[in-house]
Enzyme design. Sequence first.
Site, mmCIF file in Angstrom:
data_model
loop_
_atom_site.group_PDB
_atom_site.id
_atom_site.type_symbol
_atom_site.label_atom_id
_atom_site.label_comp_id
_atom_site.label_asym_id
_atom_site.label_seq_id
_atom_site.Cartn_x
_atom_site.Cartn_y
_atom_site.Cartn_z
ATOM 1 N N ARG A 75 0.856 -1.186 0.000
ATOM 2 C CA ARG A 75 0.000 0.000 0.000
ATOM 3 C C ARG A 75 0.894 1.238 0.000
ATOM 4 N NH1 ARG A 75 -2.487 2.989 4.791
ATOM 5 N NH2 ARG A 75 -3.673 4.554 3.666
ATOM 6 N N HIS A 119 -2.680 10.985 0.906
ATOM 7 C CA HIS A 119 -2.099 10.754 2.227
ATOM 8 C C HIS A 119 -1.464 12.073 2.683
ATOM 9 C CE1 HIS A 119 -0.664 7.284 4.969
ATOM 10 N NE2 HIS A 119 -0.300 8.395 5.576
ATOM 11 N N GLU A 164 -7.132 8.572 6.526
ATOM 12 C CA GLU A 164 -7.345 9.127 7.859
ATOM 13 C C GLU A 164 -7.897 10.559 7.887
ATOM 14 O OE1 GLU A 164 -3.772 8.647 10.192
ATOM 15 O OE2 GLU A 164 -4.028 6.496 10.293
ATOM 16 N N ASN A 293 -7.017 1.793 10.077
ATOM 17 C CA ASN A 293 -5.699 1.944 10.680
ATOM 18 C C ASN A 293 -5.880 1.918 12.186
ATOM 19 O OD1 ASN A 293 -4.847 2.347 8.094
ATOM 20 N ND2 ASN A 293 -4.270 4.508 8.365
ATOM 21 N N TYR A 295 -3.672 1.846 15.940
ATOM 22 C CA TYR A 295 -2.415 1.907 16.687
ATOM 23 C C TYR A 295 -2.610 1.759 18.191
ATOM 24 C CZ TYR A 295 -0.141 3.285 12.415
ATOM 25 O OH TYR A 295 0.350 3.273 11.136
ATOM 26 N N GLU A 353 -3.150 -0.180 8.263
ATOM 27 C CA GLU A 353 -1.927 0.224 8.978
ATOM 28 C C GLU A 353 -2.007 -0.295 10.403
ATOM 29 O OE1 GLU A 353 -0.932 4.437 9.123
ATOM 30 O OE2 GLU A 353 -1.453 4.664 7.011
#
Length: 466
Positions: A75, A119, A164, A293, A295, A353
């Site tokens: 990606r 992005h 995002e 994504n 985290y 991600e």
Amino acid sequence: MSGFPPGFLWGAATSAYQIEGSPLADGAGPSIWHRFAHTPGRIANGDTGDVACDHYRRWAEDVRWMHRLRLSSYRFSVSWSRVLPEGKGAVNQRGLDFYARLVDHLLERGISPMVTLYHWDLPAALDDRGGWLTRDVAGWFSDYAELMFKTLGDRVPQWATINEPWVIVDGGYLHGVLAPGHQSAFEAPRAAHNVLLAHGAAVEAFRASPGPRAGGRIGIVINLEPKDPFSSSEADARATQRADAQFNRHYMDALFHKRYPEDLAEVYGEGWPAFPSLDFDRIAQPIDFLGINYYSRGLTADDPEDWPTRARKVRNPAAEYTALDWEEYPEGLTRALTWVRDNYTSIPLYVTENGAAYDEPDTLDEDTRTLDDPRRVAYLHAHLRAVRDAIAKGVDVRGYYAWSLLDNMEWAHGYAIRFGLLHVDRSSLRRTPKTSARFFRQVALSNGSVLDAEVPRAEALEALPT
Ligand code: FCB
């Protein structure tokens, strides 16, 4: 039994400004990140993306690394101002050629590209015309998207419109720590709306375009962070609701329920406008997949001083934290995936991600062949098991992309923060596989079966083939 379906995609993710370098080469125009990074005080250590990982010139070597890692997908994002230096109008063929070569090379190696159109690197020329604050951006973005569908649509199976939205808005327009560096509770909800409109316009363009190959798919990438109250107080419970609305539901409700959460009026106060209800038909166009994504999570406490959400992220004294001070919380990934399925959509999901930064040296001795990163191996192991748990609960997850292939420019933190499977030496730019690269290769080769065993030590993992 690995717990991952056949054909599950094992990938790594990157983004243009963070790895390419040469931001103005071969006729490219500047982006807002080029400008931001060249503004004193914006980026730690005065770092810029001028060199980054020099991927613009070393892309063939990087594809060889992906092959050694046995990735089935990669990606990456296209830099809008590389292909349209002014953001619209004249096309820069040399910029397009760069991405066409990359895609062809990936396909020759059996690596399926997932292309992110945006992005965070808006062409600076469009920022001068209002950027994400004007509704015109939806048309500019869909024209650019159409150019990419026409150029690469016959070869690229998966497209993501925007990476995002929350970060674009919160970092770029609310707190100002990311480009273009504005700080306004008035601008933020408007920018968010225009980001979502642009996404919808690009999906429309995709459906209407003759470019995409049969079976080509389009989606968006949303970052999710489950929010939990720090205490059992009523005030913390309400703060958690506000934080959840501002971070997660703002975008998910718009994309899948054609509305914004009511709590946002409370968050943004008089900055919150009335939006034309017809816009939601455009925003909530059916999409083919959703990228998530993940985290960390947000442990949340009520705090009247925290602007504008009045909800502060607090530390969990019992948890481990990464170099960015993000709590390690693998269950949050299972929760995020099931939350999407239970509350929003049953379309295929991809973890687009996931990864972690730990302190690592900037340079390695020339004869160093590997760098041991046991904490990252453990982080990936735990989070991949969390994905497997979500699949066991019936969530349709089709792929996982480690962030990131390479140590790269971590936005306002510059190069001090390292997320890569491959170490990138800041002086020689040499790539060195970390233990996590060897681990991820085994995960990909075994379609996840190695996760049945406990976290492996470096000695137990084969070196990458040369
Ligand atoms: C995400 C971004 C990515 C990278 C990681 C650490 O928010 O999409 O570019 O910075 O965080």
